[in-house]
Write a protein that holds these residues in place. Structure first.
Motif, PDB file in Angstrom:
ATOM      1  N   SER A 127       5.155   4.879   1.928  1.00 58.46           N
ATOM      2  CA  SER A 127       5.525   6.249   2.323  1.00 58.46           C
ATOM      3  C   SER A 127       5.855   6.663   3.847  1.00 58.46           C
ATOM      4  O   SER A 127       6.815   7.353   4.152  1.00 58.46           O
ATOM      5  CB  SER A 127       4.739   7.269   1.794  1.00 58.46           C
ATOM      6  OG  SER A 127       3.429   7.271   2.393  1.00 58.46           O
ATOM      7  N   LYS A 128       5.155   6.224   4.653  1.00 57.48           N
ATOM      8  CA  LYS A 128       5.247   5.996   6.138  1.00 57.48           C
ATOM      9  C   LYS A 128       6.727   5.506   6.572  1.00 57.48           C
ATOM     10  O   LYS A 128       7.313   5.954   7.558  1.00 57.48           O
ATOM     11  CB  LYS A 128       4.167   5.616   7.147  1.00 57.48           C
ATOM     12  CG  LYS A 128       2.869   6.438   7.084  1.00 57.48           C
ATOM     13  CD  LYS A 128       1.900   5.853   7.927  1.00 57.48           C
ATOM     14  CE  LYS A 128       0.710   6.714   7.998  1.00 57.48           C
ATOM     15  NZ  LYS A 128      -0.233   6.225   8.945  1.00 57.48           N
ATOM     16  N   ASP A 134       1.018  -1.196  -0.078  1.00 56.32           N
ATOM     17  CA  ASP A 134      -0.181  -0.015   0.093  1.00 56.32           C
ATOM     18  C   ASP A 134       0.913   1.415   0.064  1.00 56.32           C
ATOM     19  O   ASP A 134       1.648   1.389   0.897  1.00 56.32           O
ATOM     20  CB  ASP A 134      -0.961  -0.033   1.208  1.00 56.32           C
ATOM     21  CG  ASP A 134      -1.808   1.092   1.323  1.00 56.32           C
ATOM     22  OD1 ASP A 134      -1.412   2.401   0.860  1.00 56.32           O
ATOM     23  OD2 ASP A 134      -3.074   1.040   1.780  1.00 56.32           O
ATOM     24  N   PRO A 135       0.796   2.004  -1.111  1.00 55.50           N
ATOM     25  CA  PRO A 135       1.610   3.417  -0.908  1.00 55.50           C
ATOM     26  C   PRO A 135       1.574   4.112   0.246  1.00 55.50           C
ATOM     27  O   PRO A 135       2.577   4.828   0.451  1.00 55.50           O
ATOM     28  CB  PRO A 135       1.057   4.014  -2.267  1.00 55.50           C
ATOM     29  CG  PRO A 135       0.459   3.377  -2.995  1.00 55.50           C
ATOM     30  CD  PRO A 135      -0.292   2.256  -1.884  1.00 55.50           C
ATOM     31  N   GLN A 136       0.670   4.314   1.168  1.00 55.70           N
ATOM     32  CA  GLN A 136       0.509   5.088   2.351  1.00 55.70           C
ATOM     33  C   GLN A 136       1.405   4.372   3.152  1.00 55.70           C
ATOM     34  O   GLN A 136       2.206   5.050   3.945  1.00 55.70           O
ATOM     35  CB  GLN A 136      -0.846   5.187   2.637  1.00 55.70           C
ATOM     36  CG  GLN A 136      -1.687   6.011   1.907  1.00 55.70           C
ATOM     37  CD  GLN A 136      -3.136   6.158   2.544  1.00 55.70           C
ATOM     38  OE1 GLN A 136      -3.857   5.080   2.965  1.00 55.70           O
ATOM     39  NE2 GLN A 136      -3.701   7.320   2.274  1.00 55.70           N
ATOM     40  N   ILE A 137       1.506   3.025   3.441  1.00 56.00           N
ATOM     41  CA  ILE A 137       2.155   2.470   4.083  1.00 56.00           C
ATOM     42  C   ILE A 137       3.607   2.574   3.891  1.00 56.00           C
ATOM     43  O   ILE A 137       4.607   2.930   4.629  1.00 56.00           O
ATOM     44  CB  ILE A 137       1.743   0.834   4.130  1.00 56.00           C
ATOM     45  CG1 ILE A 137       0.354   0.770   5.021  1.00 56.00           C
ATOM     46  CG2 ILE A 137       2.928   0.041   5.116  1.00 56.00           C
ATOM     47  CD1 ILE A 137       0.067  -0.620   4.986  1.00 56.00           C
TER      48      ILE A 137
END
Length: 161
Positions: free
Chosen positions: A49-50, A44-47
């Motif tokens: 990036s975090k 997942d791109p959000q994970i």
């Protein structure tokens, strides 16, 4: 045995590992390999990036092992490595945390670290990223620890239960 990278707990982790089957059980003991490349690419791109640029603590404590002197010696080591490792040769990124030895992601609150680590590990161990090797006598396997994890299926119980 849970998925893991060999020697992730050391400052100079193993690049590769090999196993040669001399004796195999009648059932179980297969080796599973999970692609860290596939896990990273589809995370997942959000994970992602975090966790980009974050580092994780890896801890190993096998209790005690017998040395030649007959005394139990504790086998303990820990080290910090990036959550996503860039492979030295391919320059591709791979997930570089594992369920067996990764303790936490540094510089984020513990609850968030636990959540993110759990999500990454669950994702990394999806069936579509895994190859299961069913051993035959005299098989020789060599794998790259920098971009894959491995685990073992259970052996049959010898307790008679």
């Amino acid at each position: 045995m849970m998925f893991h990278h060999d020697m992730i707990h050391s400052a100079m982790p193993s690049k590769a590992t090999l196993l040669y089957s001399v004796k195999i059980p009648s059932k179980g003991g297969n080796t599973l390999f999970a692609s860290g490349y596939a896990a990273y690419d589809s995370l997942d791109p959000q994970i992602r990036s975090k966790l980009e640029g974050k580092r994780a603590l890896h801890h190993y404590n096998y209790g005690s092992v017998q040395k030649g002197d007959g005394k139990g010696t504790e086998a303990f080591s820990e080290c910090i490595h990036p959550v996503f490792r860039t492979h030295d040769d391919t320059k591709k990124k791979a997930v570089y945390v594992d369920r067996l030895m990764t303790v936490k992601i540094l510089d984020i609150p513990e609850a968030e670290s636990d959540d993110l680590l759990g999500r990454v590990l669950d994702h990394s161990e999806k069936k579509e990223f895994i190859y299961e090797h069913e051993w035959r006598l005299a098989d020789l396997l060599l794998w790259d620890n920098r971009c894959s994890t491995h685990a073992r299926t259970d052996f049959p119980s010898t307790s008679g239960a």
